[in-house]
Design an enzyme around this catalytic site. Structure first.
Site, mmCIF file in Angstrom:
data_model
loop_
_atom_site.group_PDB
_atom_site.id
_atom_site.type_symbol
_atom_site.label_atom_id
_atom_site.label_comp_id
_atom_site.label_asym_id
_atom_site.label_seq_id
_atom_site.Cartn_x
_atom_site.Cartn_y
_atom_site.Cartn_z
ATOM 1 N N HIS A 1 45.725 40.754 24.556
ATOM 2 C CA HIS A 1 45.420 40.374 23.411
ATOM 3 C C HIS A 1 43.878 40.803 22.898
ATOM 4 O O HIS A 1 43.558 40.982 21.586
ATOM 5 C CB HIS A 1 45.351 38.750 23.726
ATOM 6 C CG HIS A 1 45.041 37.845 22.386
ATOM 7 N ND1 HIS A 1 46.131 37.911 21.761
ATOM 8 C CD2 HIS A 1 44.247 37.089 21.906
ATOM 9 C CE1 HIS A 1 45.737 36.997 20.577
ATOM 10 N NE2 HIS A 1 44.528 36.422 20.692
ATOM 11 N N SER B 1 44.151 37.944 16.483
ATOM 12 C CA SER B 1 44.748 36.700 16.661
ATOM 13 C C SER B 1 44.688 35.785 15.305
ATOM 14 O O SER B 1 45.387 36.258 14.391
ATOM 15 C CB SER B 1 43.819 36.274 17.622
ATOM 16 O OG SER B 1 44.715 35.013 18.403
ATOM 17 N N TYR B 2 44.166 34.683 15.516
ATOM 18 C CA TYR B 2 44.329 33.890 14.278
ATOM 19 C C TYR B 2 43.412 34.619 13.015
ATOM 20 O O TYR B 2 43.589 33.903 11.801
ATOM 21 C CB TYR B 2 43.652 32.541 14.440
ATOM 22 C CG TYR B 2 44.213 31.545 13.511
ATOM 23 C CD1 TYR B 2 45.241 30.999 13.409
ATOM 24 C CD2 TYR B 2 43.290 31.201 12.478
ATOM 25 C CE1 TYR B 2 45.799 29.931 12.339
ATOM 26 C CE2 TYR B 2 43.442 30.133 11.289
ATOM 27 C CZ TYR B 2 44.873 29.740 11.337
ATOM 28 O OH TYR B 2 45.187 28.898 10.355
ATOM 29 N N GLY C 1 41.516 31.867 16.925
ATOM 30 C CA GLY C 1 41.275 30.458 17.404
ATOM 31 C C GLY C 1 42.373 29.714 16.662
ATOM 32 O O GLY C 1 43.554 29.720 17.236
ATOM 33 N N ASP D 1 50.272 41.848 25.633
ATOM 34 C CA ASP D 1 49.782 40.441 25.096
ATOM 35 C C ASP D 1 50.905 39.561 25.112
ATOM 36 O O ASP D 1 52.044 39.921 24.385
ATOM 37 C CB ASP D 1 48.955 40.555 23.814
ATOM 38 C CG ASP D 1 48.560 39.238 23.524
ATOM 39 O OD1 ASP D 1 48.403 38.304 24.424
ATOM 40 O OD2 ASP D 1 48.314 39.064 22.097
#
Lengths: 420, 420
Positions: free
Chosen positions: A394, A154-155, A58, A342
């Site tokens: 992703h 991701s984050y 996020g 992605d």
């Protein structure tokens, strides 16, 4: 432990052969800050299998809603928003997996002290996640000495290395539980602003999503080494680049959008509207009850990502490459993986990031296989493995469940993915 | 004309509403050299619709087997190898399409003078294709003044511009039929060795199919401006690059292989084993009879590509960019299109080729839409339109039939693809 045991999730299929747990672990009793987790044990001989923590990114997104229900968990939600079906390539086939909603304010996780949310950031997330683990292991003591891995995407390219670093540090000084950390694996991970942004815009160009002219404008005008002070010309070209791409699902550039005319795929493949079904399911009162979730009456419905937490984010280093380098020198295994279609955190960004290490190649690039197809490519550097997943976006396990499971199985075996 | 009319193809579905023709057109009576064609008229008002020639590449591949039966023709062959089903996105919905097996030695086309095959090459192909057209129009005189377009893919990036050039030249001097050429469209077209090879290896790297190390080796050691005299170091890196990719379907890098465990897709999508079904179907005696094909008793079974013709190929200019530039200055429309996930003649090659023109941009790059999705991207230069098709491989209409039909419809309308 037994209090957290799930009797059964509403609408779950018959024949579930593993134990599931869910509940809250308090990380700050004074403030009443508690993190929600969902734990899926392996159906066969869980006591011989490692313990794995999965974290979504996020910042502000839910590891339970995205990670468990959309990606690698044992169940997927049907389009009715009420019933579940089994994910044959769930990662708990080979490991015991904790999905942690982190930090407080994400998903079902909360604080009774609202001002806590203002401290949301990388530092707080690592501290709370560590506190969660220590407390969780008190509740599940049989896992205390188990091989432990942290994975995420991701984050979580920030969260996972930071948490690993904290564990290794605290293992040296703790007078309580030592966590038996064996490795980390981060997918489509945002780990460095400079190479991340450069990789992102290069990916758009090389995948024919933007024009030669815009790409040239970016190359000439953008210095991503200080992303907080980009020139006006650069910013103009960046926004032109985004516009030139049009309305596509950027998390998988070749995947269909979820539109009003979408219908669930007939071939059993990933449903682009999955997040809608998950939203419906996780907001059913009987589901929350079965999960031991939302026991304090949260002010908002469960959501897959919290815009508030994202907006409030306090600290985010521009790079965590030094943390990764530190981990590469430790005795844990470090894997970076990447779905190669992605457009959000592209494979190009990961490669550019890794190339800054100038690490020597131990095992040269090779295609790895699963189900008689190239699952992706792997290369092993000194202290780091880089593994791509072909035709994955992703959310790697959503689009390529079989390939993702092969990747994950290899990771926890400490082996590179199979050559044939 | 009526002699060539097809009563019905064996196993064709009920309700076929258009006329089909097939047969031989002699291009050299002395040598007995004859080219086979299949012609599908539009089901509705064919007399108001243009005439289009489609050519596949290779050299040596069949426009009927690949183009008509696998890509854009009215029918596809079922996995039984005996029956057909309709392609709802067939290009003859909007035009009257000739599929020409070219040159002699390809598919059902032949010469009674075997030494003719030794002259196979670009020059002979253009001459024979021109002779075919003139003779075919005598057989179908109602098409003599019709708007005419030439389309094709891959090595037809040579054939199509060369044939267009010949038509424009001969139109000026002929005392016979003037062909009303309005435009050409070439897809994933091999048009220039230097930019083609550079684009190919760059594509492999940027799509994470090969390693940083190999790509660097190619960049440092390969001078593609003279592909006949590449250095040993270069050739070594090129072969490493190919090996590093592994066994994938290079014509669509994310598509499944046709393996013994393949089963026809349940979602109606493209079947990776299509070529096998087509091979079976086109070698059925009753099918050949219905097509008026193989009337002389050809020595070999029909095949989609002729290795012999490919090996014997006599003349192939290293570039046809000058021919395209000449056409760009004429009053016909010139389109280059590209499926963006083809690893054989990638979109990168087309872009590098086009950039050598230094043509000014008339309509900047934009996403075009069909069926509520981005169908691809388009940019219009002075004299040339470049259009990509998103998530399409080498055989664009096979993988993205709806997008391909939108592209083709736009082309023959003389309009860029729709913005929404």
């Amino acid at each position: 432990m037994e209090a957290d045991k799930i009797d059964g999730l509403p609408g779950q299929p018959a024949g579930v052969k593993f134990d599931q747990y869910a509940g809250y672990v308090t990380v700050d009793p004074g403030h009443g800050r508690a993190l929600f987790y969902y734990f899926a044990e392996a159906p066969v001989e869980p006591s011989t299998k490692p313990l794995v923590l999965w974290l979504n990114g996020g910042p502000g997104c839910s590891s339970f809603g995205d990670g468990a229900m959309m990606e690698l968990g044992p169940f997927r939600v049907r389009s009715d928003g009420k019933t579940l079906y089994q994910n044959p390539h769930a990662w708990n086939n080979v490991a015991n997996i904790i999905f942690l909603e982190s930090p407080a304010g994400v998903g079902f996780s909360y604080s009774n002290t609202t001002s806590d949310y203002n401290l949301s950031g990388d530092k707080r997330t690592a501290e709370d996640s560590y506190a969660f683990l220590i407390n969780w292991l008190e509740r599940f003591p049989q896992y205390k000495t188990r091989d432990f891995y942290i994975t995420g995407e991701s984050y979580a390219g920030h969260y996972v290395p930071q948490l690993a670093q904290k564990i290794l540090q605290n293992n040296k000084i703790t007078n309580q539980t030592v966590i038996n950390l064996r490795g980390i694996a981060i997918g489509n991970a945002w780990i460095d602003d400079e190479t991340g942004y450069k990789g992102l815009y290069d990916f758009l160009w090389t995948h024919a999503l933007t024009s030669d002219e815009i790409h040239e404008g970016i190359s000439l005008n953008c210095n991503f080494s200080s992303v907080t002070s980009l020139s006006e010309a650069c910013i103009s070209y960046l926004s032109q680049a985004i516009r030139s791409v049009g309305i596509i699902y950027i998390y998988n550039i070749y995947f269909p959008l979820c539109t009003t005319s979408s219908s669930p795929p007939t071939d059993g493949g990933f449903d682009p509207c999955s997040e809608n079904y998950i939203y419906s399911y996780l907001n059913l009162p009987q589901v929350q009850k079965a999960l031991h979730a939302n026991v304090t009456g949260l002010p908002n419905p469960w959501d897959s990502c919290s815009v508030e937490i994202n907006n409030i984010w306090k600290d985010s280093p521009t790079t965590i490459l030094p943390v990764i380098q530190e981990l590469m020198k430790s005795n844990i295994s470090v894997w970076i993986f990447s779905g190669d279609v992605d457009g959000r955190v592209p494979v190009t960004s990961s490669r550019y990031s890794i190339s800054t290490f100038n690490a020597s190649v131990k095992t040269p690039w090779y295609p790895w296989y699963t189900q008689e197809e190239v699952g992706g490519y792997a290369v092993e550097y000194q202290g780091l493995a880089f593994v791509t997943v072909r035709d994955a976006g992703h959310f790697v396990p959503s689009y390529q469940p079989a390939r993702a499971l092969t990747l994950f199985s290899s990771f926890i075996k400490g082996k590179l993915p199979p050559r044939n």
